[in-house]
Design a protein around this motif. Structure first.
Motif, PDB file in Angstrom:
ATOM      1  N   THR A   4      -4.109   6.196 -13.310  1.00 60.77           N
ATOM      2  CA  THR A   4      -5.429   6.290 -12.716  1.00 60.77           C
ATOM      3  C   THR A   4      -5.338   6.017 -11.219  1.00 60.77           C
ATOM      4  O   THR A   4      -4.317   5.533 -10.702  1.00 60.77           O
ATOM      5  CB  THR A   4      -6.393   5.281 -13.357  1.00 60.77           C
ATOM      6  N   SER A   5      -6.448   6.292 -10.505  1.00 61.37           N
ATOM      7  CA  SER A   5      -6.473   5.998  -9.069  1.00 61.37           C
ATOM      8  C   SER A   5      -6.316   4.502  -8.829  1.00 61.37           C
ATOM      9  O   SER A   5      -5.708   4.079  -7.828  1.00 61.37           O
ATOM     10  CB  SER A   5      -7.783   6.506  -8.453  1.00 61.37           C
ATOM     11  N   ARG A   6      -6.838   3.675  -9.773  1.00 58.42           N
ATOM     12  CA  ARG A   6      -6.673   2.224  -9.648  1.00 58.42           C
ATOM     13  C   ARG A   6      -5.200   1.827  -9.789  1.00 58.42           C
ATOM     14  O   ARG A   6      -4.703   0.958  -9.074  1.00 58.42           O
ATOM     15  CB  ARG A   6      -7.523   1.502 -10.693  1.00 58.42           C
ATOM     16  N   ASP A   7      -4.498   2.475 -10.726  1.00 59.66           N
ATOM     17  CA  ASP A   7      -3.070   2.200 -10.910  1.00 59.66           C
ATOM     18  C   ASP A   7      -2.297   2.533  -9.633  1.00 59.66           C
ATOM     19  O   ASP A   7      -1.413   1.783  -9.210  1.00 59.66           O
ATOM     20  CB  ASP A   7      -2.502   3.026 -12.070  1.00 59.66           C
ATOM     21  N   ILE A   8      -2.631   3.679  -9.048  1.00 63.13           N
ATOM     22  CA  ILE A   8      -1.932   4.112  -7.836  1.00 63.13           C
ATOM     23  C   ILE A   8      -2.216   3.146  -6.693  1.00 63.13           C
ATOM     24  O   ILE A   8      -1.313   2.771  -5.934  1.00 63.13           O
ATOM     25  CB  ILE A   8      -2.352   5.548  -7.471  1.00 63.13           C
ATOM     26  N   ARG A  13      -0.486  -1.164  -3.099  1.00 59.90           N
ATOM     27  CA  ARG A  13      -0.708  -2.528  -2.589  1.00 59.90           C
ATOM     28  C   ARG A  13       0.538  -3.380  -2.836  1.00 59.90           C
ATOM     29  O   ARG A  13       0.984  -4.144  -1.968  1.00 59.90           O
ATOM     30  CB  ARG A  13      -1.928  -3.125  -3.288  1.00 59.90           C
ATOM     31  N   TYR A  14       1.090  -3.236  -4.025  1.00 56.42           N
ATOM     32  CA  TYR A  14       2.295  -3.970  -4.420  1.00 56.42           C
ATOM     33  C   TYR A  14       3.473  -3.591  -3.518  1.00 56.42           C
ATOM     34  O   TYR A  14       4.235  -4.452  -3.055  1.00 56.42           O
ATOM     35  CB  TYR A  14       2.572  -3.645  -5.882  1.00 56.42           C
ATOM     36  N   GLU A  15       3.625  -2.294  -3.253  1.00 55.71           N
ATOM     37  CA  GLU A  15       4.755  -1.825  -2.448  1.00 55.71           C
ATOM     38  C   GLU A  15       4.622  -2.293  -1.003  1.00 55.71           C
ATOM     39  O   GLU A  15       5.614  -2.690  -0.375  1.00 55.71           O
ATOM     40  CB  GLU A  15       4.845  -0.304  -2.505  1.00 55.71           C
ATOM     41  N   VAL A  46      -3.398  -3.303   4.081  1.00 54.69           N
ATOM     42  CA  VAL A  46      -3.146  -4.531   4.840  1.00 54.69           C
ATOM     43  C   VAL A  46      -4.434  -5.336   4.969  1.00 54.69           C
ATOM     44  O   VAL A  46      -4.434  -6.565   4.835  1.00 54.69           O
ATOM     45  CB  VAL A  46      -2.563  -4.195   6.231  1.00 54.69           C
ATOM     46  N   GLY A  47      -5.540  -4.642   5.205  1.00 50.46           N
ATOM     47  CA  GLY A  47      -6.820  -5.338   5.283  1.00 50.46           C
ATOM     48  C   GLY A  47      -7.158  -6.066   3.987  1.00 50.46           C
ATOM     49  O   GLY A  47      -7.650  -7.210   4.008  1.00 50.46           O
ATOM     50  N   GLU A  48      -6.874  -5.433   2.852  1.00 57.68           N
ATOM     51  CA  GLU A  48      -7.122  -6.075   1.554  1.00 57.68           C
ATOM     52  C   GLU A  48      -6.239  -7.307   1.376  1.00 57.68           C
ATOM     53  O   GLU A  48      -6.711  -8.357   0.902  1.00 57.68           O
ATOM     54  CB  GLU A  48      -6.875  -5.075   0.421  1.00 57.68           C
ATOM     55  N   LEU A  49      -4.984  -7.190   1.757  1.00 54.11           N
ATOM     56  CA  LEU A  49      -4.059  -8.318   1.608  1.00 54.11           C
ATOM     57  C   LEU A  49      -4.421  -9.464   2.546  1.00 54.11           C
ATOM     58  O   LEU A  49      -4.237 -10.638   2.208  1.00 54.11           O
ATOM     59  CB  LEU A  49      -2.616  -7.851   1.839  1.00 54.11           C
ATOM     60  N   LEU A 388       3.095 -11.362  -9.708  1.00 57.50           N
ATOM     61  CA  LEU A 388       2.525 -10.908  -8.445  1.00 57.50           C
ATOM     62  C   LEU A 388       1.857  -9.543  -8.623  1.00 57.50           C
ATOM     63  O   LEU A 388       0.734  -9.312  -8.149  1.00 57.50           O
ATOM     64  CB  LEU A 388       3.617 -10.826  -7.381  1.00 57.50           C
ATOM     65  N   GLU A 389       2.532  -8.651  -9.335  1.00 61.76           N
ATOM     66  CA  GLU A 389       1.961  -7.332  -9.597  1.00 61.76           C
ATOM     67  C   GLU A 389       0.660  -7.471 -10.389  1.00 61.76           C
ATOM     68  O   GLU A 389      -0.338  -6.799 -10.107  1.00 61.76           O
ATOM     69  CB  GLU A 389       2.964  -6.476 -10.372  1.00 61.76           C
ATOM     70  N   GLY A 390       0.664  -8.363 -11.379  1.00 62.81           N
ATOM     71  CA  GLY A 390      -0.547  -8.580 -12.163  1.00 62.81           C
ATOM     72  C   GLY A 390      -1.685  -9.135 -11.334  1.00 62.81           C
ATOM     73  O   GLY A 390      -2.843  -8.747 -11.499  1.00 62.81           O
ATOM     74  N   ALA A 391      -1.351 -10.051 -10.416  1.00 63.18           N
ATOM     75  CA  ALA A 391      -2.383 -10.628  -9.550  1.00 63.18           C
ATOM     76  C   ALA A 391      -2.995  -9.561  -8.655  1.00 63.18           C
ATOM     77  O   ALA A 391      -4.215  -9.536  -8.427  1.00 63.18           O
ATOM     78  CB  ALA A 391      -1.791 -11.756  -8.707  1.00 63.18           C
TER      79      ALA A 391
END
Length: 414
Positions: A4-8, A13-15, A46-49, A388-391
């Motif tokens: 899904t777009s959320r998965d992507i 974000r993770y990468e 970056v803004g989200e992080l 971390l990925e789950g968070a």
């Protein structure tokens, strides 16, 4: 399964965070080049992080004739992650800051036969409590606990489907753990965890194709293909330890005969020693770790029995690894986990020679075979990255102890 777009978005974000952890400080432009994402997309991520306080702005760097570029760095104090290595003979737990630096460790030894789910869960809960207390972190700072369990696992439901060395079948592990641990929990397998650790910080970093061979009580191979972790259709990829090495060979816990694991896992190495020298003082019949330690010391001292056992083990291991080299044509094969760490360079040298005898010349010439350089437990490190990925995936969702509904329990905690 279609992403899904959320998965992507979660994967991106993770990468981006992975690159910031690896290269702090770094700029948005450098991140875009490293990830293949557009500068605009990177700027949004970056803004989200920054909003999550996982990273921080640390100044600027000059650019050639343009505006200075803002630099990002990981905010190590912005949270804590816990990695759990559930192995057949021990439970090891490590607590990390967001820079994936180890802040605390705890180990619980497992006695022979002490493998009922309730017993194992008790050890995990004790060790998790210990590292949180040692590090002095507030519970709210713990973003998640990544749990690595040997065998086949269902990440979505939190079920340990099959662990042959423990005779576990469909154990609702995350349900059991959530009764004792109040943090978000994420389940995976040590093969994948070790591969992620090598991909982030170890010998697979910067490589597109790698195989991480786990040598412990159990044996398997984590696969990095085309720059990403390969799981297979049922998250079961890498069960190389249960491929046949010797027809009609030794009986394996999985029920088959002649599996790779029965010749190069710690119990198999003990049997190699017993068959060569039944009364050897190197053999500690009820203690895998003590036996492997004794073999390592014996090789260093030139003990002929120890040298031959390690050489014979390397012959089996080299034959099995040559299959991986021929099948996957990797850039690097990494020998990981505690048996590889203890036997070290003498094992590595013999394995390289054995693979050279069995693998096809062209793929062998393109493959480097090395020991894991990861300074901490690679399984704990890789499990922590799962947390971390789950968070990152749970951003914007209601916090909970698990990310998916639990499946009905199919095995009691006996």
């Amino acid at each position: 399964m279609k992403r899904t777009s959320r998965d992507i978005r979660t994967a991106n974000r993770y990468e981006v965070l992975r690159q910031i952890i690896a290269q702090s400080p770094t700029s948005r432009q450098t991140l875009a080049a490293a990830t293949g994402l557009s500068v605009a997309t990177v700027a949004t991520l970056v803004g989200e992080l920054l909003d999550l306080r996982m990273i921080t702005e640390v100044g600027f760097e000059d650019s050639a004739g343009g505006r200075p570029r803002g630099l990002m760095a990981v905010n190590a104090a912005g949270g804590a992650l816990i990695g759990v290595d559930m192995a057949e003979t021990y439970i090891r737990v490590e607590l990390f800051d967001l820079g994936l630096n180890v802040l605390a460790r705890a180990v619980e030894d497992m006695r022979p036969g002490e493998h009922r789910p309730a017993q194992v869960v008790g050890h995990v809960a004790t060790a998790v409590g210990s590292v949180v207390a040692q590090a002095g972190v507030e519970g709210a700072r713990v973003l998640g606990v990544g749990v690595s369990v040997p065998g086949q696992v269902d990440r979505g439901t939190g079920i340990a489907e099959y662990a042959p060395n423990w005779d576990w079948h469909d154990v609702p592990l995350l349900d059991l753990l959530s009764e004792h641990i109040a943090y978000p929990l994420y389940l995976d397998n040590p093969l994948r965890a070790s591969a992620v650790a090598e991909l982030w910080f170890g010998a697979a970093r910067g490589h597109e194709d790698a195989v991480v061979v786990n040598l412990g009580t159990g044996v398997g191979a984590g696969l990095v293909l085309a720059g990403g972790l390969y799981r297979g259709v049922s998250n079961s990829a890498g069960e190389w330890g249960h491929t046949t090495l010797v027809l009609d060979g030794r009986l394996c816990h999985c029920g088959n005969h002649g599996c790779v694991e029965t010749y190069v896992g710690a119990p198999g190495i003990m049997l190699n020693l017993r068959e060569l020298s039944p009364r050897s003082t190197l053999l500690h019949p009820e203690d895998q770790t003590a036996t492997v330690d004794a073999l390592a010391r014996g090789v260093a001292a030139g003990d002929p029995v120890a040298v031959k056992v390690v050489r014979d083990t390397a012959r089996y291991l080299g034959a099995g690894i040559s299959d991986l080299v021929n099948l996957f044509n990797p850039e690097v094969v990494v020998l990981s986990s505690w048996v590889a760490r203890k036997l070290g360079t003498p094992l590595l040298d013999e394995v390289r020679e054995a693979v050279g005898r069995h693998a096809l010349r062209r793929p062998f010439a393109a493959t480097e075979i090395v020991l894991s350089p990861v300074p901490t437990d690679p399984v704990c490190l890789g499990a922590a990255t799962s947390a971390l990925e789950g968070a990152l995936q749970s951003v914007g969702q209601r916090p909970s102890r698990r990310t998916t509904p639990a499946r009905s329990r199919t095995a009691p905690p006996s």
